[in-house]
Write a protein that holds these residues in place. Structure first.
Motif, PDB file in Angstrom:
ATOM      1  N   LYS A 137      55.880  34.655  63.748  1.00  0.00           N
ATOM      2  CA  LYS A 137      55.693  36.002  64.291  1.00  0.00           C
ATOM      3  C   LYS A 137      55.570  37.048  63.181  1.00  0.00           C
ATOM      4  N   ALA A 138      56.133  36.738  62.004  1.00  0.00           N
ATOM      5  CA  ALA A 138      56.068  37.699  60.902  1.00  0.00           C
ATOM      6  C   ALA A 138      54.758  37.616  60.132  1.00  0.00           C
ATOM      7  N   ILE A 139      54.019  36.524  60.308  1.00  0.00           N
ATOM      8  CA  ILE A 139      52.774  36.346  59.540  1.00  0.00           C
ATOM      9  C   ILE A 139      51.768  37.472  59.786  1.00  0.00           C
ATOM     10  N   PRO A 140      51.528  37.897  61.049  1.00  0.00           N
ATOM     11  CA  PRO A 140      50.571  39.015  61.227  1.00  0.00           C
ATOM     12  C   PRO A 140      50.991  40.280  60.491  1.00  0.00           C
ATOM     13  N   ARG A 141      52.291  40.613  60.530  1.00  0.00           N
ATOM     14  CA  ARG A 141      52.754  41.809  59.809  1.00  0.00           C
ATOM     15  C   ARG A 141      52.642  41.606  58.302  1.00  0.00           C
ATOM     16  N   MET A 142      52.980  40.402  57.848  1.00  0.00           N
ATOM     17  CA  MET A 142      52.886  40.127  56.418  1.00  0.00           C
ATOM     18  C   MET A 142      51.447  40.128  55.941  1.00  0.00           C
ATOM     19  N   GLY A 143      50.495  39.891  56.864  1.00  0.00           N
ATOM     20  CA  GLY A 143      49.097  39.872  56.470  1.00  0.00           C
ATOM     21  C   GLY A 143      48.629  41.206  55.923  1.00  0.00           C
ATOM     22  N   TYR A 144      49.085  42.308  56.521  1.00  0.00           N
ATOM     23  CA  TYR A 144      48.708  43.627  56.026  1.00  0.00           C
ATOM     24  C   TYR A 144      49.316  43.897  54.652  1.00  0.00           C
ATOM     25  N   ILE A 145      50.565  43.435  54.475  1.00  0.00           N
ATOM     26  CA  ILE A 145      51.202  43.602  53.161  1.00  0.00           C
ATOM     27  C   ILE A 145      50.452  42.779  52.120  1.00  0.00           C
ATOM     28  N   ALA A 146      50.082  41.530  52.509  1.00  0.00           N
ATOM     29  CA  ALA A 146      49.336  40.675  51.580  1.00  0.00           C
ATOM     30  C   ALA A 146      47.974  41.286  51.242  1.00  0.00           C
ATOM     31  N   LEU A 147      47.333  41.926  52.228  1.00  0.00           N
ATOM     32  CA  LEU A 147      46.049  42.574  51.964  1.00  0.00           C
ATOM     33  C   LEU A 147      46.198  43.716  50.969  1.00  0.00           C
ATOM     34  N   LEU A 148      47.249  44.504  51.126  1.00  0.00           N
ATOM     35  CA  LEU A 148      47.490  45.588  50.179  1.00  0.00           C
ATOM     36  C   LEU A 148      47.820  45.046  48.798  1.00  0.00           C
ATOM     37  N   MET A 149      48.568  43.945  48.754  1.00  0.00           N
ATOM     38  CA  MET A 149      48.864  43.309  47.469  1.00  0.00           C
ATOM     39  C   MET A 149      47.587  42.823  46.797  1.00  0.00           C
ATOM     40  N   PHE A 150      46.671  42.272  47.594  1.00  0.00           N
ATOM     41  CA  PHE A 150      45.403  41.805  47.029  1.00  0.00           C
ATOM     42  C   PHE A 150      44.628  42.963  46.417  1.00  0.00           C
ATOM     43  N   VAL A 151      44.632  44.121  47.093  1.00  0.00           N
ATOM     44  CA  VAL A 151      43.950  45.299  46.555  1.00  0.00           C
ATOM     45  C   VAL A 151      44.555  45.701  45.213  1.00  0.00           C
ATOM     46  N   ILE A 152      45.890  45.717  45.141  1.00  0.00           N
ATOM     47  CA  ILE A 152      46.565  46.065  43.880  1.00  0.00           C
ATOM     48  C   ILE A 152      46.233  45.043  42.802  1.00  0.00           C
ATOM     49  N   PHE A 153      46.263  43.759  43.161  1.00  0.00           N
ATOM     50  CA  PHE A 153      45.918  42.702  42.201  1.00  0.00           C
ATOM     51  C   PHE A 153      44.491  42.910  41.687  1.00  0.00           C
ATOM     52  N   TYR A 154      43.583  43.212  42.592  1.00  0.00           N
ATOM     53  CA  TYR A 154      42.185  43.348  42.197  1.00  0.00           C
ATOM     54  C   TYR A 154      41.998  44.539  41.253  1.00  0.00           C
ATOM     55  N   ILE A 155      42.646  45.657  41.559  1.00  0.00           N
ATOM     56  CA  ILE A 155      42.515  46.841  40.713  1.00  0.00           C
ATOM     57  C   ILE A 155      43.056  46.566  39.318  1.00  0.00           C
ATOM     58  N   TYR A 156      44.262  45.993  39.264  1.00  0.00           N
ATOM     59  CA  TYR A 156      44.863  45.708  37.953  1.00  0.00           C
ATOM     60  C   TYR A 156      44.087  44.619  37.214  1.00  0.00           C
ATOM     61  N   ALA A 157      43.527  43.633  37.941  1.00  0.00           N
ATOM     62  CA  ALA A 157      42.735  42.584  37.291  1.00  0.00           C
ATOM     63  C   ALA A 157      41.469  43.170  36.677  1.00  0.00           C
ATOM     64  N   ALA A 158      40.823  44.097  37.391  1.00  0.00           N
ATOM     65  CA  ALA A 158      39.630  44.738  36.837  1.00  0.00           C
ATOM     66  C   ALA A 158      39.975  45.550  35.591  1.00  0.00           C
ATOM     67  N   MET A 159      41.105  46.274  35.656  1.00  0.00           N
ATOM     68  CA  MET A 159      41.530  47.042  34.486  1.00  0.00           C
ATOM     69  C   MET A 159      41.870  46.118  33.322  1.00  0.00           C
ATOM     70  N   GLY A 160      42.582  45.038  33.604  1.00  0.00           N
ATOM     71  CA  GLY A 160      42.952  44.103  32.538  1.00  0.00           C
ATOM     72  C   GLY A 160      41.753  43.448  31.900  1.00  0.00           C
ATOM     73  N   SER A 161      40.762  43.087  32.746  1.00  0.00           N
ATOM     74  CA  SER A 161      39.563  42.461  32.198  1.00  0.00           C
ATOM     75  C   SER A 161      38.782  43.433  31.313  1.00  0.00           C
ATOM     76  N   MET A 162      38.770  44.719  31.670  1.00  0.00           N
ATOM     77  CA  MET A 162      38.044  45.710  30.865  1.00  0.00           C
ATOM     78  C   MET A 162      38.730  46.002  29.539  1.00  0.00           C
ATOM     79  N   PHE A 163      40.073  46.094  29.555  1.00  0.00           N
ATOM     80  CA  PHE A 163      40.795  46.499  28.345  1.00  0.00           C
ATOM     81  C   PHE A 163      41.177  45.322  27.449  1.00  0.00           C
TER      82      PHE A 163
END
Length: 284
Positions: free
Chosen positions: A134-160
């Protein structure tokens, strides 16, 4: 004849609800798990034959146990509407597949999954699994936001940091794997010190990333699971006491005020009755 069938069903219900029978089922599940583990070792032909005989005995026991549960259920049509009953039925039927021939892999896999029947037998484990599902649907939104943060920091890390270590920061996908290593604290200081040798202020990059992922988002996931688990415990407690799920909810302010008004009226009636009784008892 109907009375005989009712008597047999009552006996099956008593057997199914018996603590001894439930402990016996759990013991057989554990034995089944040990048999699976024993088959992975190098053993003699005689020992393997004994294990196969025990496996057949376990399969027969599970078939009888599922039949008892089905026959003891007063509402047969509702039996297979329970997800756990469907799961047990699939596992038991799958165990009847011969372990030889083309179905050998499927038969072995289903025999391995027989260990999961512990979940359906122990209520506390069922609560944990239900809460997780039952917690998986709620955790999905948190995981999606985490993915966005990961992607932003990964792009910054790859550039610098690309020219510092191409193995760790070659592109966005590799950078995300590196950040996952940082988020799990797997020798992340080595990665940080390597980039700090070129960019002394790069520690800000790592600390803000760890603060967001490890301290905030992961704790949000834990909090979500704990909240759903508390709700599942309340539902289970309500079922044990024969209450509806709504009965476990706290009373509203209007309900409390109504109850207080009714208590005040009862108190006024008692006082009036007591006064009338005293007047009647007074000597004339």
């Amino acid at each position: 004849m109907p009375s005989v069938l009712m008597s047999v069903q009552q006996q099956l219900i008593r057997v199914n609800n018996s603590k001894v029978f439930q402990f016996l089922v759990i013991a057989v599940i554990i034995i089944s798990a040990l048999l699976i583990g024993a088959k992975t070792h190098r053993i003699s032909e005689n020992a393997l034959a004994i294990l196969l005989m025990l496996d057949v005995g376990v399969t027969i026991f599970f078939t009888i146990e599922l039949s008892i549960r089905f026959l003891a259920d007063p509402q047969k049509k509702q039996f297979f509407k329970n997800g756990w009953n469907i799961f047990d039925t699939i596992i038991v039927i799958g165990s009847l597949i011969p372990s030889g021939g083309t179905g050998i892999l499927l038969a072995r896999l289903l025999r391995v999954f027989r260990v999961l029947r512990l979940v359906s037998m122990i209520p506390e484990l069922r609560i944990l699994i239900n809460a997780l599902l039952k917690a998986i649907p709620r955790m999905g939104y948190i995981a999606l936001l985490m993915f966005v943060i990961f992607y932003i920091y990964a792009a910054m890390g790859s550039m610098f940091f690309n020219r510092i270590n191409e193995v760790l920061w070659g592109d966005v996908s590799i950078s995300m794997l590196t950040l996952f290593r940082v988020a799990t604290f797997e020798d992340w200081t080595d990665v940080m010190y390597e980039t700090m040798a070129v960019y002394p202020m790069s520690w800000i990059f790592y600390l803000t990333f760890i603060f967001l992922t490890a301290f905030i988002f992961l704790n949000m996931m834990v909090g979500t699971v704990l909240e759903v688990m508390g709700q599942e415990h309340e539902l289970y407690r309500a079922e044990l006491h024969g209450e509806s799920p709504e009965g476990a909810e706290p009373a509203s302010r209007a309900q409390i005020e109504k109850l207080e008004h009714e208590l005040a009226e009862i108190k006024a009636l008692l006082v009036a009755k007591s006064t009338t009784t005293d007047v009647l008892k007074e000597p004339r």
